[in-house]
Design a protein around this motif. Structure first.
Motif, mmCIF file in Angstrom:
data_model
loop_
_atom_site.group_PDB
_atom_site.id
_atom_site.type_symbol
_atom_site.label_atom_id
_atom_site.label_comp_id
_atom_site.label_asym_id
_atom_site.label_seq_id
_atom_site.Cartn_x
_atom_site.Cartn_y
_atom_site.Cartn_z
ATOM 1 N N LEU A 255 0.933 -1.413 0.318
ATOM 2 C CA LEU A 255 -0.089 -0.337 0.289
ATOM 3 C C LEU A 255 0.864 1.362 -0.003
ATOM 4 O O LEU A 255 0.647 2.573 -0.811
ATOM 5 C CB LEU A 255 -1.363 -0.233 0.922
ATOM 6 N N LEU A 256 1.499 1.761 0.851
ATOM 7 C CA LEU A 256 3.014 2.647 1.041
ATOM 8 C C LEU A 256 3.161 2.793 -0.412
ATOM 9 O O LEU A 256 3.397 3.977 -0.662
ATOM 10 C CB LEU A 256 3.618 2.612 1.974
ATOM 11 N N ASN A 257 4.773 1.449 -0.671
ATOM 12 C CA ASN A 257 4.952 2.114 -1.942
ATOM 13 C C ASN A 257 4.471 2.952 -2.961
ATOM 14 O O ASN A 257 4.626 3.399 -3.947
ATOM 15 C CB ASN A 257 5.612 1.127 -2.226
ATOM 16 N N THR A 258 2.533 1.822 -3.586
ATOM 17 C CA THR A 258 1.566 2.276 -4.354
ATOM 18 C C THR A 258 1.641 3.934 -4.419
ATOM 19 O O THR A 258 1.603 4.417 -4.874
ATOM 20 C CB THR A 258 0.943 1.422 -4.574
ATOM 21 N N GLN A 259 1.316 4.450 -2.726
ATOM 22 C CA GLN A 259 0.266 5.080 -2.776
ATOM 23 C C GLN A 259 1.800 6.217 -3.373
ATOM 24 O O GLN A 259 2.008 7.497 -4.349
ATOM 25 C CB GLN A 259 0.140 5.292 -1.616
ATOM 26 N N ILE A 260 3.154 6.505 -3.031
ATOM 27 C CA ILE A 260 3.494 7.083 -2.679
ATOM 28 C C ILE A 260 4.711 7.073 -4.658
ATOM 29 O O ILE A 260 4.663 8.338 -4.839
ATOM 30 C CB ILE A 260 5.412 6.769 -2.669
ATOM 31 N N LYS A 261 4.318 6.160 -5.369
ATOM 32 C CA LYS A 261 4.111 5.628 -6.425
ATOM 33 C C LYS A 261 3.358 6.508 -7.371
ATOM 34 O O LYS A 261 3.493 7.334 -8.767
ATOM 35 C CB LYS A 261 4.537 4.131 -7.056
ATOM 36 N N LEU A 262 2.649 6.355 -6.879
ATOM 37 C CA LEU A 262 0.724 6.947 -7.788
ATOM 38 C C LEU A 262 0.620 8.516 -7.466
ATOM 39 O O LEU A 262 0.990 9.268 -8.338
ATOM 40 C CB LEU A 262 -0.590 6.862 -7.102
ATOM 41 N N LYS A 263 1.495 9.162 -5.743
ATOM 42 C CA LYS A 263 1.571 10.454 -5.694
ATOM 43 C C LYS A 263 2.294 10.787 -6.904
ATOM 44 O O LYS A 263 1.901 12.342 -7.220
ATOM 45 C CB LYS A 263 1.375 10.754 -3.999
ATOM 46 N N LYS A 264 3.171 10.655 -7.090
ATOM 47 C CA LYS A 264 4.441 11.267 -8.191
ATOM 48 C C LYS A 264 4.245 11.501 -9.074
ATOM 49 O O LYS A 264 3.920 11.852 -10.009
ATOM 50 C CB LYS A 264 5.822 10.555 -8.170
ATOM 51 N N ILE A 265 3.810 10.091 -9.692
ATOM 52 C CA ILE A 265 2.835 10.108 -11.499
ATOM 53 C C ILE A 265 1.996 11.553 -11.583
ATOM 54 O O ILE A 265 2.262 12.101 -12.280
ATOM 55 C CB ILE A 265 1.950 8.895 -11.858
ATOM 56 N N SER A 355 2.951 4.285 -15.487
ATOM 57 C CA SER A 355 4.301 5.026 -15.066
ATOM 58 C C SER A 355 4.185 6.517 -15.630
ATOM 59 O O SER A 355 3.248 7.157 -15.609
ATOM 60 C CB SER A 355 4.992 4.088 -16.106
ATOM 61 N N GLU A 356 5.707 6.982 -15.188
ATOM 62 C CA GLU A 356 5.775 8.419 -15.052
ATOM 63 C C GLU A 356 5.439 8.790 -16.757
ATOM 64 O O GLU A 356 5.511 9.665 -16.392
ATOM 65 C CB GLU A 356 7.285 8.272 -14.281
ATOM 66 N N GLN A 357 5.918 8.200 -17.638
ATOM 67 C CA GLN A 357 6.053 8.442 -19.074
ATOM 68 C C GLN A 357 4.260 8.461 -19.173
ATOM 69 O O GLN A 357 3.903 9.063 -20.221
ATOM 70 C CB GLN A 357 6.790 6.828 -19.562
ATOM 71 N N ASP A 358 3.325 7.863 -19.263
ATOM 72 C CA ASP A 358 2.390 7.607 -18.420
ATOM 73 C C ASP A 358 1.846 8.774 -18.550
ATOM 74 O O ASP A 358 1.382 9.592 -19.558
ATOM 75 C CB ASP A 358 1.556 6.160 -18.323
ATOM 76 N N ALA A 359 2.128 9.787 -17.795
ATOM 77 C CA ALA A 359 1.732 10.764 -17.569
ATOM 78 C C ALA A 359 1.783 11.582 -17.848
ATOM 79 O O ALA A 359 1.202 12.764 -18.646
ATOM 80 C CB ALA A 359 2.102 10.611 -16.335
ATOM 81 N N ILE A 360 3.363 12.119 -18.412
ATOM 82 C CA ILE A 360 3.523 12.662 -19.795
ATOM 83 C C ILE A 360 3.391 12.347 -21.132
ATOM 84 O O ILE A 360 2.196 13.394 -21.495
ATOM 85 C CB ILE A 360 5.362 12.742 -19.898
ATOM 86 N N GLU A 361 2.635 11.526 -21.337
ATOM 87 C CA GLU A 361 2.110 11.463 -22.370
ATOM 88 C C GLU A 361 0.598 11.688 -22.407
ATOM 89 O O GLU A 361 0.151 12.366 -23.663
ATOM 90 C CB GLU A 361 2.325 9.615 -23.006
#
Length: 382
Positions: A255-265, A355-361
């Motif tokens: 949970l925590l790792n996923t939340q951190i990742k999603l917040k960044k994206i 992914s971060e690239q998804d966010a940019i696209e």
């Protein structure tokens, strides 16, 4: 090479976990017995159901016998609200609930029951002030969703539970968008009833559960056999139950790792839009990580959706259950959005596959689409 889709509608449904799929397959192929039967061939299926119930209970801080398996969030919500008919309860709910709550509430009202709707502020936070003068004589249930399915707002659930209990109301939460995505301990929160749906947290479709505190009594919605300790008749969907348990544990453990990742994206997507000078409004407050309701004033959200679809980017214009309805959703109306703003709203819900690239696209595509739509508007006026 064919471009893959960028899937950003995880609030509608999420990709099935590989671990969940692997765990389910034996119960489709080889261990297919009815778990209610007495012969030895049924024992492994029965054990799988019991172990799954234990896993799910542990994930939300419940006791094993407090987990009732259902066909999903809609059934769980109906199970609770229709008990207002059976038990002559008053119902207190909000203007921004899912239709799985609102439609049963309409049925309660049509049969002479009492339903009171709470307003919300511009961020979708529930306001209990308009019920204060009526609450003293009520006997029944308060049902407020934990996370709104259109704008992603997390409700101040602790204070709402305290309000309900201080006024002798049972508290139910539609936690379909929350379970597996935010920490939930039903005992610490003192929740009485909670609805969940597996396909929202990378489990299979067509299965969910209802948490029911031992002290709460409900009449069964489905009558027949004595499954689920007499709470819900029908042969258990063993593969789906197994997959749900595995998917939920997997999500809770990460949970925590996923939340951190999603917040960044999420931040990358929003920053990219801002850098490109895109004018937008983000709806809601205190959002579930990765949950974005964005309004683009003067544009059509439906047109944005279709043009993103042509670019193989999948988003929503609001609640997926209302995807055939092009009118402004009841949630956007309830938070007071002007029609011009509400019509330009899309929902982007990121998941662990993004992914971060998804966010940019996504941001680049939205910027390009809005520029083209602006040029088309200008040319049509000329």
């Amino acid at each position: 090479m064919v471009k893959k889709y960028i899937y950003a509608d995880n609030a509608a449904t999420s990709k099935l976990s590989e671990a969940a799929l692997d765990a389910m397959l034996p119960f489709y192929k080889d261990i297919y017995a009815n778990p209610s039967q007495l012969y030895s061939f049924s024992r492994e299926a029965k054990k799988a159901v019991n172990v799954s119930r234990e896993i799910i209970a542990e994930c939300i801080g419940a006791k094993t016998e407090e987990i009732i398996f259902t066909s999903g969030g809609t059934e769980s919500d109906n199970f609770v609200i229709k008990n207002a008919i059976f038990q002559n309860w008053d119902v207190v709910t909000s203007m921004i609930e899912h239709n799985a709550i609102l439609k049963p509430c309409e049925q309660v009202k049509s049969l002479g029951g009492s339903v009171h709707f709470l307003n919300v502020d511009k961020n979708g936070i529930v306001d209990v002030s308009n019920i204060l003068n009526k609450i003293q004589n009520m006997h029944g249930i308060m049902s407020i969703m934990m996370v709104n399915n259109e704008i992603g707002t997390l409700q101040p659930i602790e204070s709402l539970i305290k309000f309900a209990h201080d006024n002798n109301l049972i508290f139910h939460t539609d936690a379909v968008q929350a379970v597996g995505h935010t920490h939930i301990d039903v005992k610490t929160l003192d929740i009485d009833l909670l609805s969940a749906s597996a396909h929202k947290f990378n489990g299979p479709k067509g299965v969910g559960f209802l948490y029911k505190k031992r002290s709460v009594s409900l009449y069964p919605l489905l009558n027949g056999g004595g499954q689920e300790l007499g709470n819900r008749a029908g042969t258990e969907n063993v593969p789906a139950v197994v997959g749900m348990a595995i998917a939920l544990k997997e999500n809770v453990d990460n949970l925590l790792n996923t939340q951190i990742k999603l917040k960044k994206i999420e931040c990358i997507l929003l920053d990219s839009l801002l850098k490109k000078g895109v004018n937008f409004i983000r709806n809601g407050i205190n959002h579930l990580p990765g949950f974005l309701s964005l309004s683009f004033p003067g544009f059509s959200g439906e047109q944005i959706l279709h043009r993103l679809d042509l670019k193989k980017i999948i988003v929503s214009t609001g609640s997926a259950c209302d995807s055939n309805n092009t009118q402004i959703s009841h949630v956007l109306k309830a938070i007071g959005l002007d029609d011009d703003v509400a019509k330009g709203t899309i929902r982007i819900t990121l998941g662990r596959e993004n992914s971060e690239q998804d966010a940019i696209e996504i941001a680049n595509s939205i910027s390009s689409i809005l520029k083209n739509m602006s040029i088309e508007k200008y040319n049509n006026r000329s």
